[in-house]
Design a protein around this motif. Structure first.
Motif, PDB file in Angstrom:
ATOM      1  N   ARG A 204       0.807  -1.214   0.000  1.00 14.43           N
ATOM      2  CA  ARG A 204       0.000   0.000   0.000  1.00 14.43           C
ATOM      3  C   ARG A 204       0.846   1.272   0.000  1.00 14.43           C
ATOM      4  O   ARG A 204       0.321   2.369  -0.242  1.00 14.43           O
ATOM      5  N   ASN A 208       5.243   3.060  -5.769  1.00 13.10           N
ATOM      6  CA  ASN A 208       4.369   4.105  -6.312  1.00 13.10           C
ATOM      7  C   ASN A 208       4.697   4.467  -7.752  1.00 13.10           C
ATOM      8  O   ASN A 208       3.822   4.905  -8.513  1.00 13.10           O
ATOM      9  N   ARG A 234      -5.904  -0.359  -3.736  1.00  9.98           N
ATOM     10  CA  ARG A 234      -4.523  -0.242  -4.206  1.00  9.98           C
ATOM     11  C   ARG A 234      -4.323  -1.035  -5.496  1.00  9.98           C
ATOM     12  O   ARG A 234      -3.617  -0.586  -6.414  1.00  9.98           O
TER      13      ARG A 234
END
Length: 358
Positions: A204, A208, A234
């Motif tokens: 989570r 990214n 996510r």
């Protein structure tokens, strides 16, 4: 020799199963017939020369019994090492709760080869379920060369490695540092480390830079209390804007297997990064619904029953297709054709607005 004698000579004696051999060895060691039947484990996991068993309370009542049963299992299965897994897999990191050596000696590191993929791991610290074999094979078979998979719960590479073997690229995320170290090692052993990016951490919060890049997302997690449902928001973020497939693992009864993913989507939809309309499996015209639904849609394209988990409850995997609106996909496909892009996107926006407010 009579004809009956010749037939009897040709007839082979029934082959002794591994468990029957364990029972026989226990009896030869002095255990009574009933005790031998009770103490012999009914199932185990064998990874190369390492065997993991879970003895019942009677067989594990004292050290002498554990050593006796362990020695018989070792001989019956020609194992180097036998481990007793007393508590099974526990916790968020899916680790054996308590493993002890009951026969043999040496390292607890095991090697498991399956469908051309080699897995190395510490059997005392990491679980490996042979019941998931068909799903690991499917993960590789479903891969198209060049596809990007984000494996949110990569472990030692259960699904990552088959995908890499078939030419896919993988972003593999694993929270357990022990598993993550073996994941890296296994990628090197299988000579696929050039096409995998490994992150150690909570999916989570890491990776990214790979949001909106995946063709497929693997969600192979449940701990007996909950499924991977809380991670759906996510997972959607990892998919490409045009859509993709979630390989969603969950527990369900047979009767509710198709409905359970839809229920999980409904519960967690408030946390989704964008609205998603779930097309039910009972929809007679899913293609029409897909065309006229504004925004992204999701539908169960396939469901596979992997194995029994507990009475009346099974481990399932649903392939959930997430699809962007047709006009958005069309715009993406012709983005290099500037003369076509503007009118097509404009038409899509008008259609979208109409459908959303009719």
């Amino acid at each position: 020799m009579t004809k009956a004698g010749a037939v009897a000579k040709k007839r082979k004696a029934p082959r002794e199963s591994p468990r029957e051999k364990v029972v026989r060895l226990l009896r030869e060691a002095g255990a009574g017939a009933a005790v031998a039947e009770a103490w012999a484990p009914s199932k185990w996991e064998q990874h190369g020369d390492v065997v993991v068993v879970r003895l019942n309370d009677d067989a594990a009542a004292d050290e002498a019994r554990k050593k006796l049963v362990g020695g018989c299992v070792q001989e019956a299965l020609s194992a180097r090492l036998v481990l007793h897994d007393a508590k099974g897999v526990v916790g968020e990191l899916r680790q054996p709760g308590s493993c002890e050596v009951i026969a043999g000696s040496g390292s607890t590191v095991a090697k498991h080869v399956e469908n051309g993929v080699s897995y190395t791991f510490d059997a005392a610290q990491i679980m490996f379920s042979s019941g998931n074999t068909t799903e690991r094979i499917h993960a590789g078979a479903a891969t198209k060369k060049g596809q990007v998979l984000v494996d949110m719960f990569a472990g030692i590479g259960y699904f990552t490695l088959p995908v890499l073997k078939q030419g896919g690229a993988v972003v593999a995320i694993e929270k357990n540092p022990v598993s993550a170290s073996y994941l890296k090692r296994n990628a090197e052993i299988n000579k696929v480390d050039q096409r995998v990016t490994i992150y150690e951490g909570d999916n989570r919060y890491v990776a990214n830079e790979h949001l909106s890049t995946a063709d497929r997302v693997s969600m192979g997690f449940f701990d007996g209390r909950e499924d991977a449902a809380p991670f759906l928001p996510r997972a959607l973020c990892f998919l490409k804007p045009s859509g993709g497939v979630l390989h969603y693992h969950y527990l369900s009864t047979k009767e509710a297997a198709l409905q359970t993913p839809a229920d999980h989507f409904a519960v967690h939809s408030p946390q989704f990064p964008f609205p998603v309309t779930f097309i039910p499996a009972t929809d007679p015209l899913p293609g029409v619904t897909l065309f006229f639904t504004p925004g992204r849609t999701a539908r169960v394209a396939a469901v596979r029953r992997v194995k029994s988990y507990r009475p009346q409850t099974y481990h399932f995997v649903a392939d959930i297709e997430v699809t962007a609106p047709w006009w958005q996909r069309a715009c993406s496909a012709v983005s290099s054709l500037s003369l076509l892009t503007a009118p097509l996107c404009a038409a899509g926006i008008i259609a979208h607005a109409y459908c959303a407010h009719r």
